[in-house]
Structure formats: C-alpha cells, structure tokens
Scaffold this motif. Structure first.
Motif, short mmCIF file in Angstrom:
data_model
loop_
_atom_site.label_atom_id
_atom_site.label_comp_id
_atom_site.label_asym_id
_atom_site.label_seq_id
_atom_site.Cartn_x
_atom_site.Cartn_y
_atom_site.Cartn_z
N ALA A 106 24.22 -15.58 42.17
CA ALA A 106 25.37 -15.73 41.16
C ALA A 106 24.94 -14.18 41.05
CB ALA A 106 25.23 -16.33 39.86
N ASP A 107 23.94 -13.82 40.42
CA ASP A 107 24.66 -12.28 40.26
C ASP A 107 24.92 -11.55 41.08
OD1 ASP A 107 23.18 -12.55 38.33
OD2 ASP A 107 20.63 -11.89 38.22
N GLU A 108 24.78 -11.76 42.63
CA GLU A 108 24.85 -11.57 43.64
C GLU A 108 26.36 -11.15 43.54
OE1 GLU A 108 24.46 -11.96 48.57
OE2 GLU A 108 22.79 -11.30 47.27
N ILE A 109 27.03 -12.19 43.64
CA ILE A 109 28.16 -12.78 43.54
C ILE A 109 28.87 -12.22 42.49
CG2 ILE A 109 29.72 -14.35 43.15
CD1 ILE A 109 28.17 -16.75 44.62
N MET A 110 28.04 -11.89 41.28
CA MET A 110 29.42 -11.52 40.30
C MET A 110 29.79 -10.08 39.93
SD MET A 110 29.65 -13.60 38.22
CE MET A 110 29.45 -14.96 36.55
N GLN A 119 35.04 -18.01 44.04
CA GLN A 119 33.42 -17.22 44.19
C GLN A 119 33.41 -17.40 42.73
OE1 GLN A 119 31.35 -16.31 46.61
NE2 GLN A 119 32.80 -18.05 48.11
N LEU A 120 33.70 -16.54 41.92
CA LEU A 120 33.08 -16.80 40.28
C LEU A 120 32.86 -18.19 40.00
CD1 LEU A 120 36.03 -14.44 39.01
CD2 LEU A 120 33.39 -14.01 40.18
N ASN A 121 33.57 -19.35 40.16
CA ASN A 121 33.41 -20.74 39.35
C ASN A 121 32.24 -21.15 40.27
OD1 ASN A 121 36.09 -20.36 38.90
ND2 ASN A 121 36.78 -21.62 39.74
N PHE A 122 31.55 -20.85 41.62
CA PHE A 122 31.25 -20.83 42.64
C PHE A 122 29.54 -19.84 41.36
CE2 PHE A 122 27.56 -20.62 45.89
CZ PHE A 122 26.88 -21.80 45.91
N ASN A 124 29.31 -19.23 38.60
CA ASN A 124 29.22 -19.45 36.94
C ASN A 124 28.18 -21.25 37.44
OD1 ASN A 124 29.55 -17.95 35.42
ND2 ASN A 124 31.78 -18.56 36.33
N LEU A 125 28.53 -22.20 38.25
CA LEU A 125 27.65 -23.09 38.71
C LEU A 125 26.59 -22.95 39.18
CD1 LEU A 125 27.94 -26.00 39.25
CD2 LEU A 125 28.57 -25.49 41.99
N LEU A 126 26.56 -22.14 39.78
CA LEU A 126 24.95 -21.62 39.98
C LEU A 126 23.90 -21.44 39.06
CD1 LEU A 126 25.27 -19.51 43.12
CD2 LEU A 126 24.70 -21.82 43.60
N ILE A 127 24.08 -20.81 38.06
CA ILE A 127 23.62 -20.05 36.86
C ILE A 127 24.10 -20.96 35.86
CG2 ILE A 127 24.48 -18.95 34.44
CD1 ILE A 127 25.90 -17.24 36.21
N ASN A 128 24.59 -22.06 36.02
CA ASN A 128 24.26 -23.10 35.49
C ASN A 128 23.42 -24.75 35.62
OD1 ASN A 128 25.07 -25.91 35.15
ND2 ASN A 128 26.05 -25.73 32.82
N ARG A 129 23.39 -24.06 37.03
CA ARG A 129 22.48 -25.20 37.64
C ARG A 129 21.52 -24.49 37.88
NH1 ARG A 129 26.61 -28.07 36.49
NH2 ARG A 129 27.18 -30.14 37.76
N ALA A 130 20.85 -23.45 37.52
CA ALA A 130 19.77 -22.92 38.19
C ALA A 130 18.97 -23.04 36.23
CB ALA A 130 19.66 -20.98 37.92
N HIS A 131 19.88 -22.82 35.73
CA HIS A 131 19.37 -22.98 34.12
C HIS A 131 18.31 -24.71 33.36
CE1 HIS A 131 19.95 -19.00 32.50
NE2 HIS A 131 21.41 -19.27 33.33
N GLY A 132 19.49 -25.42 33.90
CA GLY A 132 19.13 -26.75 34.36
C GLY A 132 17.70 -27.10 35.37
N LEU A 133 17.35 -26.03 36.17
CA LEU A 133 16.33 -26.95 37.32
C LEU A 133 15.61 -25.79 36.71
CD1 LEU A 133 18.17 -25.97 41.26
CD2 LEU A 133 17.31 -28.29 39.31
N TYR A 134 15.28 -24.91 35.60
CA TYR A 134 14.17 -24.25 35.26
C TYR A 134 13.83 -25.08 34.64
CZ TYR A 134 11.56 -20.78 33.12
OH TYR A 134 9.97 -20.28 31.97
N GLU A 135 14.53 -25.78 33.33
CA GLU A 135 14.07 -26.62 32.33
C GLU A 135 13.38 -27.89 32.86
OE1 GLU A 135 17.70 -27.13 29.58
OE2 GLU A 135 18.56 -25.25 29.70
#
Length: 148
Positions: A106-110, A119-122, A124-135
């Motif tokens: 996500a950082d690479e895309i941004m 690409q920006l929506n993807f 943001n989706l990766l960021i959202n899901r990454a945070h969820g996975l970490y939790e």
C-alpha cells in the motif's frame, strides 16, 4: 423511539449454521486453489491440521504444490494472497506477514504518485485489511486452540 425499537435497530448478524460454515470453508478452499493455479503453482495436497479459520472473515491454508514447495494462502473477505512457508512457520505468523506485506505494498502504491483511482482504492483496502490482520494476529484468544 421506545426501548423495543432500539433493540430491533441494533440487531446483530445471525450466527452461521454448521452447513453455511462448511460451505464458506469450501468456497475459501476453492478460491485459494484457484489463486495458486493462476500463479502457476499447482496444489498437490494441503495440511488440514495447520489451516486456520475465522469464519466468515478469513482462512489460512497450507498447501504443498507440485513443485515440492509449501505455501500459505490467505482467502476470505480480503485479498487472496500467497507466501512460502519458509517465510512463516505457523498460520498466525503467516497472518502477521501478510499484514506487514500489505502495508508495504500500500505504501508503495501511495508513494508512486499514481492518480489511478482503482490503484488508490486498492491501496486503501490493503491498509484497512492489514490493520485488521494485525489485530487478529495479536488477539491471543483467537489462537488459543491453534498449535504454535
């Protein structure tokens, strides 16, 4: 609004039946297999004991492919992805690794300066899901019955 109306407005989603849960797992399994094939990795078998399910959110599968290598595949209400088992020893480690990788992607895309909304929506989706996975990876109670 009376108390009864308030209770009805906050109705929780119903619990899945055993049959619905089995169908969800079958669908996730098919998604994981298809993803591997699309990547040129042909599944030979999988390790049922080492799979992890948080129905209906995610599944983590450990596949052995025809190339002799083993892979973790994540599928569910998130992007499907694959990593080698040499990268993560357990399903929990795999969830952590996917979280980390998705944040990097996500950082690479941004930071690429793209203006492509898809690409920006993807990202943001990766960021959202990454945070969820970490939790999920950090909640010990979700992993209590999973061999370390």
């Amino acid at each position: 609004m009376n108390d009864q109306t308030k209770k009805n407005d906050s109705v929780q989603p119903r619990q899945m039946t055993e049959q619905e849960e089995l169908q969800w797992k079958r669908d996730a399994f098919e998604t994981a297999q298809k993803f591997l094939v699309e990547k040129g990795l042909f599944p030979e078998s999988y390790s049922d004991e080492e799979c992890y399910f948080l129905v209906p959110l995610l599944s983590v599968w450990k596949f052995k492919c025809q190339n002799g290598k083993r892979y973790w595949v994540i599928a569910g209400r998130l992007p499907t992805d694959v990593i080698a088992t040499t990268t993560a020893q357990t399903p929990r480690d795999a969830v952590r690794y996917f979280s980390y990788q998705w944040q990097l992607k996500a950082d690479e895309i941004m930071s690429s300066g793209t203006r492509d909304q898809t690409q920006l929506n993807f990202a943001n989706l990766l960021i959202n899901r990454a945070h969820g996975l970490y939790e999920i990876a950090e909640k010990q109670e979700l992993w209590a019955n999973v061999p370390a």
